[in-house]
Motif scaffolding. Sequence first.
Motif, mmCIF file in Angstrom:
data_model
loop_
_atom_site.group_PDB
_atom_site.id
_atom_site.type_symbol
_atom_site.label_atom_id
_atom_site.label_comp_id
_atom_site.label_asym_id
_atom_site.label_seq_id
_atom_site.Cartn_x
_atom_site.Cartn_y
_atom_site.Cartn_z
ATOM 1 N N MET A 198 0.836 -1.194 0.000
ATOM 2 C CA MET A 198 0.000 0.000 0.000
ATOM 3 C C MET A 198 0.880 1.256 0.000
ATOM 4 O O MET A 198 1.901 1.312 0.690
ATOM 5 C CB MET A 198 -0.910 -0.003 1.225
ATOM 6 N N VAL A 199 0.466 2.236 -0.797
ATOM 7 C CA VAL A 199 1.133 3.546 -0.823
ATOM 8 C C VAL A 199 0.078 4.623 -0.602
ATOM 9 O O VAL A 199 -1.114 4.402 -0.849
ATOM 10 C CB VAL A 199 1.873 3.777 -2.160
ATOM 11 N N PRO A 200 0.480 5.813 -0.128
ATOM 12 C CA PRO A 200 -0.514 6.850 0.189
ATOM 13 C C PRO A 200 -1.451 7.195 -0.963
ATOM 14 O O PRO A 200 -2.642 7.431 -0.752
ATOM 15 C CB PRO A 200 0.359 8.043 0.584
ATOM 16 N N ASP A 201 -0.948 7.196 -2.202
ATOM 17 C CA ASP A 201 -1.784 7.569 -3.338
ATOM 18 C C ASP A 201 -2.975 6.625 -3.499
ATOM 19 O O ASP A 201 -4.053 7.042 -3.944
ATOM 20 C CB ASP A 201 -0.959 7.584 -4.619
ATOM 21 N N MET A 202 -2.801 5.343 -3.140
ATOM 22 C CA MET A 202 -3.889 4.381 -3.269
ATOM 23 C C MET A 202 -5.002 4.642 -2.258
ATOM 24 O O MET A 202 -6.127 4.173 -2.431
ATOM 25 C CB MET A 202 -3.345 2.952 -3.110
ATOM 26 N N LEU A 203 -4.696 5.367 -1.202
ATOM 27 C CA LEU A 203 -5.719 5.715 -0.223
ATOM 28 C C LEU A 203 -6.548 6.919 -0.664
ATOM 29 O O LEU A 203 -7.589 7.216 -0.075
ATOM 30 C CB LEU A 203 -5.076 6.022 1.134
ATOM 31 N N ARG A 204 -6.092 7.612 -1.684
ATOM 32 C CA ARG A 204 -6.764 8.836 -2.116
ATOM 33 C C ARG A 204 -7.664 8.618 -3.330
ATOM 34 O O ARG A 204 -8.611 9.357 -3.556
ATOM 35 C CB ARG A 204 -5.721 9.897 -2.455
ATOM 36 N N ARG A 205 -7.347 7.608 -4.159
ATOM 37 C CA ARG A 205 -8.104 7.426 -5.404
ATOM 38 C C ARG A 205 -8.010 5.975 -5.826
ATOM 39 O O ARG A 205 -7.399 5.151 -5.167
ATOM 40 C CB ARG A 205 -7.553 8.337 -6.503
ATOM 41 N N GLY A 206 -8.677 5.651 -6.939
ATOM 42 C CA GLY A 206 -8.582 4.308 -7.485
ATOM 43 C C GLY A 206 -9.527 3.322 -6.831
ATOM 44 O O GLY A 206 -10.656 3.642 -6.454
ATOM 45 N N ALA A 207 -9.051 2.098 -6.652
ATOM 46 C CA ALA A 207 -9.905 0.978 -6.264
ATOM 47 C C ALA A 207 -10.606 1.179 -4.934
ATOM 48 O O ALA A 207 -11.724 0.703 -4.728
ATOM 49 C CB ALA A 207 -9.071 -0.307 -6.223
ATOM 50 N N LEU A 208 -9.966 1.872 -4.006
ATOM 51 C CA LEU A 208 -10.549 2.022 -2.675
ATOM 52 C C LEU A 208 -11.784 2.922 -2.699
ATOM 53 O O LEU A 208 -12.611 2.877 -1.794
ATOM 54 C CB LEU A 208 -9.509 2.582 -1.710
ATOM 55 N N THR A 209 -11.939 3.723 -3.753
ATOM 56 C CA THR A 209 -13.088 4.624 -3.850
ATOM 57 C C THR A 209 -14.298 3.961 -4.495
ATOM 58 O O THR A 209 -15.311 4.618 -4.734
ATOM 59 C CB THR A 209 -12.719 5.875 -4.667
ATOM 60 N N ALA A 210 -14.228 2.676 -4.775
ATOM 61 C CA ALA A 210 -15.294 1.973 -5.491
ATOM 62 C C ALA A 210 -16.585 1.906 -4.679
ATOM 63 O O ALA A 210 -16.585 2.028 -3.450
ATOM 64 C CB ALA A 210 -14.831 0.558 -5.837
ATOM 65 N N ASP A 211 -17.680 1.681 -5.390
ATOM 66 C CA ASP A 211 -18.967 1.367 -4.774
ATOM 67 C C ASP A 211 -18.924 -0.120 -4.431
ATOM 68 O O ASP A 211 -19.122 -0.969 -5.302
ATOM 69 C CB ASP A 211 -20.098 1.681 -5.752
ATOM 70 N N TYR A 212 -18.667 -0.440 -3.159
ATOM 71 C CA TYR A 212 -18.427 -1.841 -2.815
ATOM 72 C C TYR A 212 -19.697 -2.683 -2.796
ATOM 73 O O TYR A 212 -19.622 -3.914 -2.867
ATOM 74 C CB TYR A 212 -17.648 -1.940 -1.501
#
Length: 411
Positions: free
Chosen positions: A106-120
């Motif tokens: 995990m890197v900080p950028d992944m916490l801001r955008r991308g997959a983590l922002t999905a409609d789960y």
Amino acid sequence: MKAGCIKICNLLAVTAGDNVVIITDTKVDPSIAEMLYAVVQERGAVPIKIVFPPMQVHGQEPPDSVVAAMQACDTAIIVTSKSATHCLGTQKAAQKGVRVASLPEMVPDMLRRGALTADYEKVSAFTWRLCELLAGAKTCTVVTKQGTDITLDLGGWKVLPHADTGYIQKGSIGNLPAGEALIVPVPGSANGRVVVDITLSCATPGTLEEPVTLMVKDGIVTDVQGGEPAKGLLALFDRYGYNARNLAELALGTNDRARVIGNVLEDEKVLGTAHFGIGNSTSIGGNVYSEIHIDAIFGNPTIYLDGRLLMSDGTYNPEVIEKEDESRIGPVGEEKAPTKWAERVADHFQVREGKLVRLWRDSRGIPVVSQVGNDATARRAAEVYEKREITDLRKVSSALRFIMGLYGALE
């Protein structure tokens, strides 16, 4: 970054009073663990942060002290430079009822955008649908224009899949960000060639500069070609032995917000990609143990299940995804009685002393009986399981979805 940490805690259902262990290593950006610690504390939960030297390879067991801490908490969030998802220590924590979230690389950028922002909710529904289709299939063929051409046996209800949906229940392990439907092929059944053109988890960070080709015979990777990453994988095979060559997993990405960024944690979730896992399969329902688990990700596959076209060049076939048939269970469609599933689930579960338990064998072949959840959950699950013959089709489907969710959580 804080919003991403809040979403992680939401998916883990972290609440006031929970004991939360945040596990990281010295190669990971420390701001991630610090932000998670702050968000957990804001919720009234009790955070503990553990930092240890990085593991050498994906799947290597963490130190005993780290494993002990995982087993003694309510929720474990593992933010390490090498994946602990498939470790025995992680599995033992889940078996004790811990919610385990694994966030390797995990890197900080992944916490801001991308997959983590999905409609789960959307990701979960689609993932379960793919699991339904994988569960019922006997054979699978995967081809790509890059040269992949491999066939494997999925067992036709003999092997049950795992849904990585983002919703991590008590007693389960999941990746965050999430989004994959995965299944363990019947051991010894895979034959053909896999051309990996996106990411290989044992290679240096970033997408592959040239494809890596895996030759597979009777479920074993017999040869690897493709520059330095191929040499590195062969070196791992030599170091960790025969089981490291096991074709352990077929997985399909289901997260429409995930992007190919050269990071396995997100790349393997990208909708329209697939990957094969190599090495350890015990953490996902298989019976082959290895000290390592390597993911090999490739794009735009064409996939057939029992001759039916599931995906063409990375695009799913709506006629298969949306078709109502007797195999359908789970959150998408509840119109048909899933009689096949009801028959097969009996092979894995029993009611003992009023509680539902799962019967399985560990990596050594030793029979194991695992209670489904805590006592209250196990009693509720037993009631659902024993009433699976009821005629109300909606209740049947909901009941089996509940059991399937618990099964996936224990895998």
